[in-house]
Design a protein around this motif. Structure first.
Motif, PDB file in Angstrom:
ATOM      1  N   PHE A  86      59.650-116.438 -79.776  1.00  0.00           N
ATOM      2  CA  PHE A  86      59.129-116.015 -81.073  1.00  0.00           C
ATOM      3  C   PHE A  86      60.187-115.977 -82.175  1.00  0.00           C
ATOM      4  O   PHE A  86      59.916-116.392 -83.318  1.00  0.00           O
ATOM      5  N   LEU A  87      61.394-115.500 -81.871  1.00  0.00           N
ATOM      6  CA  LEU A  87      62.391-115.261 -82.921  1.00  0.00           C
ATOM      7  C   LEU A  87      62.756-116.508 -83.726  1.00  0.00           C
ATOM      8  O   LEU A  87      62.809-116.444 -84.961  1.00  0.00           O
ATOM      9  N   PRO A  88      63.037-117.686 -83.111  1.00  0.00           N
ATOM     10  CA  PRO A  88      63.374-118.854 -83.934  1.00  0.00           C
ATOM     11  C   PRO A  88      62.248-119.255 -84.895  1.00  0.00           C
ATOM     12  O   PRO A  88      62.502-119.621 -86.041  1.00  0.00           O
ATOM     13  N   LEU A  89      60.995-119.179 -84.421  1.00  0.00           N
ATOM     14  CA  LEU A  89      59.861-119.460 -85.298  1.00  0.00           C
ATOM     15  C   LEU A  89      59.824-118.462 -86.455  1.00  0.00           C
ATOM     16  O   LEU A  89      59.622-118.831 -87.620  1.00  0.00           O
ATOM     17  N   PHE A  90      60.009-117.181 -86.131  1.00  0.00           N
ATOM     18  CA  PHE A  90      59.993-116.125 -87.140  1.00  0.00           C
ATOM     19  C   PHE A  90      61.061-116.369 -88.200  1.00  0.00           C
ATOM     20  O   PHE A  90      60.794-116.284 -89.404  1.00  0.00           O
ATOM     21  N   LEU A  91      62.281-116.695 -87.762  1.00  0.00           N
ATOM     22  CA  LEU A  91      63.377-116.921 -88.714  1.00  0.00           C
ATOM     23  C   LEU A  91      63.151-118.183 -89.538  1.00  0.00           C
ATOM     24  O   LEU A  91      63.438-118.208 -90.741  1.00  0.00           O
ATOM     25  N   THR A  92      62.640-119.228 -88.892  1.00  0.00           N
ATOM     26  CA  THR A  92      62.371-120.472 -89.615  1.00  0.00           C
ATOM     27  C   THR A  92      61.354-120.241 -90.727  1.00  0.00           C
ATOM     28  O   THR A  92      61.531-120.688 -91.869  1.00  0.00           O
ATOM     29  N   GLN A  93      60.269-119.534 -90.408  1.00  0.00           N
ATOM     30  CA  GLN A  93      59.252-119.231 -91.406  1.00  0.00           C
ATOM     31  C   GLN A  93      59.806-118.319 -92.499  1.00  0.00           C
ATOM     32  O   GLN A  93      59.561-118.525 -93.690  1.00  0.00           O
ATOM     33  N   LEU A  94      60.559-117.303 -92.082  1.00  0.00           N
ATOM     34  CA  LEU A  94      61.115-116.353 -93.050  1.00  0.00           C
ATOM     35  C   LEU A  94      62.040-117.053 -94.043  1.00  0.00           C
ATOM     36  O   LEU A  94      61.939-116.854 -95.265  1.00  0.00           O
ATOM     37  N   LEU A  95      62.938-117.897 -93.549  1.00  0.00           N
ATOM     38  CA  LEU A  95      63.884-118.589 -94.421  1.00  0.00           C
ATOM     39  C   LEU A  95      63.178-119.596 -95.318  1.00  0.00           C
ATOM     40  O   LEU A  95      63.552-119.775 -96.483  1.00  0.00           O
ATOM     41  N   GLY A  96      62.141-120.260 -94.791  1.00  0.00           N
ATOM     42  CA  GLY A  96      61.390-121.204 -95.611  1.00  0.00           C
ATOM     43  C   GLY A  96      60.663-120.512 -96.749  1.00  0.00           C
ATOM     44  O   GLY A  96      60.687-120.975 -97.893  1.00  0.00           O
ATOM     45  N   ALA A  97      60.013-119.385 -96.446  1.00  0.00           N
ATOM     46  CA  ALA A  97      59.313-118.630 -97.492  1.00  0.00           C
ATOM     47  C   ALA A  97      60.297-118.083 -98.515  1.00  0.00           C
ATOM     48  O   ALA A  97      60.018-118.076 -99.723  1.00  0.00           O
ATOM     49  N   PHE A  98      61.448-117.632 -98.035  1.00  0.00           N
ATOM     50  CA  PHE A  98      62.481-117.137 -98.948  1.00  0.00           C
ATOM     51  C   PHE A  98      62.925-118.228 -99.918  1.00  0.00           C
ATOM     52  O   PHE A  98      63.012-118.010-101.127  1.00  0.00           O
ATOM     53  N   ASN A  99      63.162-119.415 -99.388  1.00  0.00           N
ATOM     54  CA  ASN A  99      63.645-120.513-100.230  1.00  0.00           C
ATOM     55  C   ASN A  99      62.584-120.978-101.228  1.00  0.00           C
ATOM     56  O   ASN A  99      62.891-121.242-102.394  1.00  0.00           O
ATOM     57  N   ASP A 100      61.339-121.080-100.757  1.00  0.00           N
ATOM     58  CA  ASP A 100      60.254-121.475-101.662  1.00  0.00           C
ATOM     59  C   ASP A 100      60.184-120.549-102.863  1.00  0.00           C
ATOM     60  O   ASP A 100      60.071-120.983-104.017  1.00  0.00           O
ATOM     61  N   ASN A 101      60.260-119.255-102.589  1.00  0.00           N
ATOM     62  CA  ASN A 101      60.082-118.279-103.657  1.00  0.00           C
ATOM     63  C   ASN A 101      61.335-118.076-104.485  1.00  0.00           C
ATOM     64  O   ASN A 101      61.235-117.776-105.677  1.00  0.00           O
ATOM     65  N   LEU A 102      62.502-118.257-103.880  1.00  0.00           N
ATOM     66  CA  LEU A 102      63.732-118.209-104.664  1.00  0.00           C
ATOM     67  C   LEU A 102      63.728-119.329-105.695  1.00  0.00           C
ATOM     68  O   LEU A 102      64.005-119.109-106.882  1.00  0.00           O
ATOM     69  N   PHE A 103      63.401-120.548-105.240  1.00  0.00           N
ATOM     70  CA  PHE A 103      63.371-121.671-106.179  1.00  0.00           C
ATOM     71  C   PHE A 103      62.262-121.495-107.211  1.00  0.00           C
ATOM     72  O   PHE A 103      62.483-121.657-108.416  1.00  0.00           O
ATOM     73  N   LYS A 104      61.045-121.155-106.736  1.00  0.00           N
ATOM     74  CA  LYS A 104      59.908-121.055-107.650  1.00  0.00           C
ATOM     75  C   LYS A 104      60.144-119.985-108.704  1.00  0.00           C
ATOM     76  O   LYS A 104      59.898-120.203-109.897  1.00  0.00           O
ATOM     77  N   PHE A 105      60.642-118.818-108.276  1.00  0.00           N
ATOM     78  CA  PHE A 105      60.804-117.745-109.253  1.00  0.00           C
ATOM     79  C   PHE A 105      61.995-117.991-110.167  1.00  0.00           C
ATOM     80  O   PHE A 105      61.955-117.629-111.355  1.00  0.00           O
ATOM     81  N   SER A 106      63.053-118.618-109.661  1.00  0.00           N
ATOM     82  CA  SER A 106      64.164-119.004-110.533  1.00  0.00           C
ATOM     83  C   SER A 106      63.661-119.959-111.607  1.00  0.00           C
ATOM     84  O   SER A 106      64.022-119.838-112.786  1.00  0.00           O
ATOM     85  N   MET A 107      62.823-120.911-111.210  1.00  0.00           N
ATOM     86  CA  MET A 107      62.257-121.861-112.151  1.00  0.00           C
ATOM     87  C   MET A 107      61.360-121.156-113.174  1.00  0.00           C
ATOM     88  O   MET A 107      61.439-121.413-114.387  1.00  0.00           O
ATOM     89  N   VAL A 108      60.506-120.257-112.694  1.00  0.00           N
ATOM     90  CA  VAL A 108      59.588-119.549-113.592  1.00  0.00           C
ATOM     91  C   VAL A 108      60.363-118.704-114.605  1.00  0.00           C
ATOM     92  O   VAL A 108      60.037-118.692-115.796  1.00  0.00           O
ATOM     93  N   ILE A 109      61.395-118.001-114.142  1.00  0.00           N
ATOM     94  CA  ILE A 109      62.197-117.170-115.052  1.00  0.00           C
ATOM     95  C   ILE A 109      62.892-118.052-116.084  1.00  0.00           C
ATOM     96  O   ILE A 109      62.916-117.746-117.286  1.00  0.00           O
ATOM     97  N   LEU A 110      63.453-119.160-115.621  1.00  0.00           N
ATOM     98  CA  LEU A 110      64.167-120.069-116.527  1.00  0.00           C
ATOM     99  C   LEU A 110      63.239-120.599-117.612  1.00  0.00           C
ATOM    100  O   LEU A 110      63.594-120.631-118.796  1.00  0.00           O
ATOM    101  N   VAL A 111      62.018-120.992-117.217  1.00  0.00           N
ATOM    102  CA  VAL A 111      61.076-121.563-118.181  1.00  0.00           C
ATOM    103  C   VAL A 111      60.437-120.476-119.046  1.00  0.00           C
ATOM    104  O   VAL A 111      60.341-120.611-120.272  1.00  0.00           O
TER     105      VAL A 111
END
Length: 428
Positions: free
Chosen positions: A13-38
């Motif tokens: 379970f743990l590798p799947l959990f970390l993979t999903q967690l890091l992917g969601a983190f990156n999606d939202n870090l990029f998306k929100f950085s973009m939204v704030i910038l614009v």
């Protein structure tokens, strides 16, 4: 809770959990950085901000609508761990494209990267749920589903807060955002390497690459089962509600609450951590039983809190002459804690509503069909979310304010409650 803690110590379970967690983190870090910038650095009006947020959300969701059927076929026919590693490798290259967009402050390049991030999430989406009944015991699936949801929203919390902290209203901090997005994609690929094999549970079938035809076949093969139909429609209503709320947050914070990007990050953070709390709490209440019996009450309470949120924001006194509340001045505002508590109530009961429905999807069908079932769910979900974004955009263009649209969201909770009740009766 013992099952929950145990899962976090296992390789199944743990590798799947970390993979999903890091992917969601990156999606939202990029998306929100973009939204704030614009939102704060390029545009300067509520209507432009709302249109951009709706467009960005729609582009991220669109691949789920177009390609989920293909993703489900691949996940059911091939090793899910191998597909995950391939997808996470692509994320590294997408991070480079997104970094270039942020660096150049190019809206077309940033939106292209956001679409590609949605595309790679589309192919990972069926896997993160379909692999659970393959690697976990039946009485662990609800706990595993709750942890995946909780981890996802904790990652959203971290990504949105960090995105709002890294990039300020003047566009400073882009370099740090670019490097962080790339490094997180790299670490996510390493985590995916440790996922145990998850081979297909049946003979390989011919893949239908016509996404229109395959989507129709996938949905028709799934929605004729009444319980699956009700679960998928109920989940779709929830994500339509969630997508409209998330679209509303940045313009609501800037133009109604007159606050800085850090407060917008706080809003999304509270929303995310609330769903994480609800995801764990419902597992305790159900005692690992997959059931929809708490779904109607949960979503009705969610709607009540949305109504309270409407009345609080409608009576909010903003600062004059373009001044903005900082994080510190917002937190000492007399209405701040009531506002944050209300938002927490919305998200906690939202998490309690949706998590058992996902567990229901993965445990109702044969293990060889779980990815396709999740893919069918993703097609319908994404279609409803895009429709919700278009309705919100249309209402904004007609002059309906961000605050007034909260009433529509609250009304949608009543429909979701009826669907939850119908599902509970069908299961009984």
């Amino acid at each position: 809770m013992q099952n929950t803690a145990h899962l976090l110590r296992t390789r199944r379970f743990l590798p799947l959990f970390l993979t999903q967690l890091l992917g969601a983190f990156n999606d939202n870090l990029f998306k929100f950085s973009m939204v704030i910038l614009v939102t704060y650095g390029i545009y300067d009006s509520e209507s432009e901000d709302f249109v951009f947020n709706a467009l960005a959300s729609g582009l991220f969701i669109l691949p789920f609508f177009l390609f989920s059927s293909l993703a489900g076929q691949l996940a059911d026919n091939y090793d899910k761990a191998r597909i995950t590693r391939f997808v996470k490798t692509l994320e590294i290259f997408i991070a480079v494209v997104g970094g270039v967009g942020l660096w150049l402050q190019s809206i077309p390049v940033m939106l292209t990267a956001l679409f590609l991030l949605g595309l790679q999430s589309t192919f990972f989406g069926p896997i993160k749920y379909a692999v659970l009944p393959q690697h976990l015991q039946k009485d662990e699936v609800l706990a595993g589903t709750g942890l995946v949801e909780a981890g996802t929203y904790i990652a959203i919390l971290a990504g949105t807060i960090l995105g709002g902290i890294i990039i300020d209203r003047n566009g400073n901090g882009v370099e740090i955002a670019v490097v962080t997005v790339f490094l997180v994609a790299l670490i996510g690929r390493v985590a995916a390497q440790f996922m145990p094999p998850a081979p297909a549970q049946k003979e390989v079938e011919k893949i239908d690459y016509n996404f229109v035809r395959s989507s129709i076949r996938l949905i028709s093969a799934t929605l004729h089962v009444r319980r699956l139909y009700l679960a998928i429609i109920a989940i779709s209503f929830f994500w339509t509600i969630g997508s409209v709320l998330i679209i509303q947050f940045p313009p609501l914070v800037e133009n109604v609450l007159t606050a800085t990007p850090q407060v917008a990050s706080l809003f999304l953070g509270v929303f995310s951590i609330g769903i994480a709390i609800g995801s764990i709490l419902i597992n305790r209440l159900l005692k690992s039983e997959v059931s929809a019996r708490f779904a109607p009450a949960s979503v009705i309470l969610m709607g009540i809190f949305i109504l309270i949120l409407y009345f609080i924001t409608r009576g909010w006194q903003g600062l004059p002459d373009g001044q903005l509340y900082t994080f510190d001045t917002f937190m000492v505002h007399e209405g701040a804690w009531a506002l944050l508590g209300t938002l927490g109530g919305v998200s906690i009961f939202g998490g309690m509503f949706v998590v058992p429905l996902y567990a229901f999807l993965t445990t109702t069908v044969d293990i060889s069909q779980t990815a396709r079932t999740i893919a069918a769910n993703n097609v319908v979900n994404s279609g409803c979310m895009v429709l919700g974004a278009l309705v919100a955009l249309g209402l904004s263009m007609l002059g309906v304010s961000t605050t007034e649209q909260l009433l529509l969201v609250a009304a949608m909770c009543l429909v979701a409650a009826w669907l939850g009740q119908q599902l509970h009766r069908a299961c009984d």
